[in-house]
Write a protein that holds these residues in place. Structure first.
Motif, PDB file in Angstrom:
ATOM      1  N   TYR A  36      -9.174 -44.339  14.274  1.00  0.00           N
ATOM      2  CA  TYR A  36     -10.024 -44.623  15.421  1.00  0.00           C
ATOM      3  C   TYR A  36      -9.187 -44.538  16.697  1.00  0.00           C
ATOM      4  O   TYR A  36      -7.967 -44.730  16.680  1.00  0.00           O
ATOM      5  N   GLY A  43     -14.903 -49.996  23.327  1.00  0.00           N
ATOM      6  CA  GLY A  43     -14.728 -50.224  21.902  1.00  0.00           C
ATOM      7  C   GLY A  43     -14.130 -48.994  21.240  1.00  0.00           C
ATOM      8  O   GLY A  43     -14.188 -47.890  21.779  1.00  0.00           O
ATOM      9  N   PHE A  46     -14.575 -43.502  16.252  1.00  0.00           N
ATOM     10  CA  PHE A  46     -14.082 -42.750  15.108  1.00  0.00           C
ATOM     11  C   PHE A  46     -13.488 -41.416  15.555  1.00  0.00           C
ATOM     12  O   PHE A  46     -14.052 -40.724  16.397  1.00  0.00           O
ATOM     13  N   TYR A  96     -15.558 -53.989   3.435  1.00  0.00           N
ATOM     14  CA  TYR A  96     -16.166 -54.350   4.702  1.00  0.00           C
ATOM     15  C   TYR A  96     -15.173 -55.122   5.570  1.00  0.00           C
ATOM     16  O   TYR A  96     -15.273 -55.124   6.772  1.00  0.00           O
ATOM     17  N   LEU A  98     -12.324 -55.113   7.325  1.00  0.00           N
ATOM     18  CA  LEU A  98     -11.332 -54.197   7.865  1.00  0.00           C
ATOM     19  C   LEU A  98     -10.414 -54.891   8.848  1.00  0.00           C
ATOM     20  O   LEU A  98     -10.806 -55.823   9.526  1.00  0.00           O
ATOM     21  N   SER A  99      -9.181 -54.437   8.908  1.00  0.00           N
ATOM     22  CA  SER A  99      -8.242 -54.955   9.895  1.00  0.00           C
ATOM     23  C   SER A  99      -7.691 -53.779  10.667  1.00  0.00           C
ATOM     24  O   SER A  99      -7.066 -52.901  10.094  1.00  0.00           O
ATOM     25  N   PHE A 100      -7.957 -53.781  11.961  1.00  0.00           N
ATOM     26  CA  PHE A 100      -7.493 -52.670  12.786  1.00  0.00           C
ATOM     27  C   PHE A 100      -6.033 -52.820  13.181  1.00  0.00           C
ATOM     28  O   PHE A 100      -5.426 -51.881  13.625  1.00  0.00           O
TER      29      PHE A 100
ATOM     30  N   TYR B  33     -20.745 -55.958  12.339  1.00  0.00           N
ATOM     31  CA  TYR B  33     -19.444 -56.634  12.388  1.00  0.00           C
ATOM     32  C   TYR B  33     -19.239 -57.281  13.771  1.00  0.00           C
ATOM     33  O   TYR B  33     -19.734 -56.786  14.765  1.00  0.00           O
ATOM     34  N   TYR B  35     -15.794 -58.427  15.996  1.00  0.00           N
ATOM     35  CA  TYR B  35     -14.345 -58.447  16.125  1.00  0.00           C
ATOM     36  C   TYR B  35     -13.987 -59.169  17.424  1.00  0.00           C
ATOM     37  O   TYR B  35     -14.744 -59.164  18.385  1.00  0.00           O
ATOM     38  N   LEU B  45     -11.274 -58.987  12.546  1.00  0.00           N
ATOM     39  CA  LEU B  45     -12.653 -59.185  12.104  1.00  0.00           C
ATOM     40  C   LEU B  45     -12.976 -60.670  12.018  1.00  0.00           C
ATOM     41  O   LEU B  45     -12.269 -61.438  11.378  1.00  0.00           O
ATOM     42  N   TYR B  48     -18.843 -60.458   9.184  1.00  0.00           N
ATOM     43  CA  TYR B  48     -19.525 -59.197   8.960  1.00  0.00           C
ATOM     44  C   TYR B  48     -20.797 -59.454   8.165  1.00  0.00           C
ATOM     45  O   TYR B  48     -21.001 -60.542   7.604  1.00  0.00           O
ATOM     46  N   ASN B  50     -23.167 -57.017   5.434  1.00  0.00           N
ATOM     47  CA  ASN B  50     -23.355 -55.695   4.840  1.00  0.00           C
ATOM     48  C   ASN B  50     -24.819 -55.329   4.668  1.00  0.00           C
ATOM     49  O   ASN B  50     -25.144 -54.182   4.343  1.00  0.00           O
ATOM     50  N   PHE B  90     -16.107 -57.561  20.343  1.00  0.00           N
ATOM     51  CA  PHE B  90     -16.790 -56.303  20.077  1.00  0.00           C
ATOM     52  C   PHE B  90     -17.695 -56.447  18.857  1.00  0.00           C
ATOM     53  O   PHE B  90     -17.284 -56.966  17.820  1.00  0.00           O
ATOM     54  N   GLN B 102     -17.827 -46.547  11.936  1.00  0.00           N
ATOM     55  CA  GLN B 102     -18.269 -47.724  12.665  1.00  0.00           C
ATOM     56  C   GLN B 102     -18.510 -47.337  14.123  1.00  0.00           C
ATOM     57  O   GLN B 102     -17.691 -46.647  14.726  1.00  0.00           O
TER      58      GLN B 102
END
Lengths: 110, 113
Positions: A36, A43, A46, A96, A98-100, B33, B35, B45, B48, B50, B90, B102
């Motif tokens: 990303y 924000g 992708f 689901y 996720l850690s950026f 989600y 963040y 995060l 979330y 699903n 976000f 996403q």
């Protein structure tokens, strides 16, 4: 989730190619690699996703070696507008959470 | 298509007060989600969902709650704000899990004093 490691920052000049390598030594068989891009005050968006070998789109290329323990995002002929933070994520279709992480801050100079 | 909208754009909140950050998507995505982004820490995060009716905890859920009454809306509530919750928040959505793109909203800048 596979942990990823990427450089904190990179500097480049307009017209150069920028390559950002992400390490993911414990990547699992079903994991995909996704990148990303985030511009200031926006924000993330992708860029590209791949599983193995090479993927190319209109923005970037993603190179993944056979062992898949790392991947390299390649930005061809960068411009000032490519200055952004780039994030590498690894996970599979069941993820689901996720850690950026902190990402790689790429600064392109004139 | 609007994509994802967030409200408010920014807010200054007194410590101890409650606040709900709103997030709405019009893409009929199953997953949504929240963040938070803090300088030097990237995106983390919070919670979330699903699918509508279900939620899950992310990396930093303490002090936050969410609900997912329908597909489009995913509000984030701070019951009693503290200064450490000062951040940019976000909201994002995706058709499915990680392998689906996403899409992020414009963010809400929250300052807790």
């Amino acid at each position: 989730l596979a942990k990823t490691t990427q450089p904190i920052s990179m500097d480049s000049y307009e017209g150069q190619e920028v390559n950002i390598t992400c390490s993911h030594n414990n990547i699992a068989t079903n994991d995909y690699i996704t990148w990303y891009q985030q511009f200031p005050s926006q924000g993330p968006r992708f860029i590209i996703q791949g599983y193995k070998t090479k993927v190319t789109n209109e923005v970037a290329s993603l190179f993944i070696p056979a062992d898949r323990k790392s991947s390299t995002l390649s930005l061809p002929r960068v411009s000032l507008s490519d200055t952004a933070v780039y994030y590498c994520l690894v996970g599979d279709g069941n993820d689901y959470k996720l850690s950026f992480g902190a990402g790689t801050t790429v600064t392109v100079r004139a | 298509t609007a994509g994802i909208t967030q409200a408010p754009t920014s807010q200054i909140l007194a410590a101890g007060r409650s606040m709900t950050l709103r997030c709405t998507q019009d893409m009929r995505h199953n997953a949504m989600y929240w963040y938070r982004q803090d300088l030097g820490l990237g995106l983390r995060l919070i919670h979330y969902s699903n699918t509508a009716g279900t939620t899950g905890k992310g990396e930093v859920p303490d002090g936050y709650s969410v609900s997912r009454a329908n597909t489009d809306d995913f509000p984030l509530t701070l019951a009693s704000a503290v200064p450490s919750q000062t951040s940019v928040y976000f909201c994002a959505s995706s058709a499915g899990p990680l392998t689906d793109t996403q899409y992020f909203g414009p963010g809400t800048r929250l300052t807790v004093l």
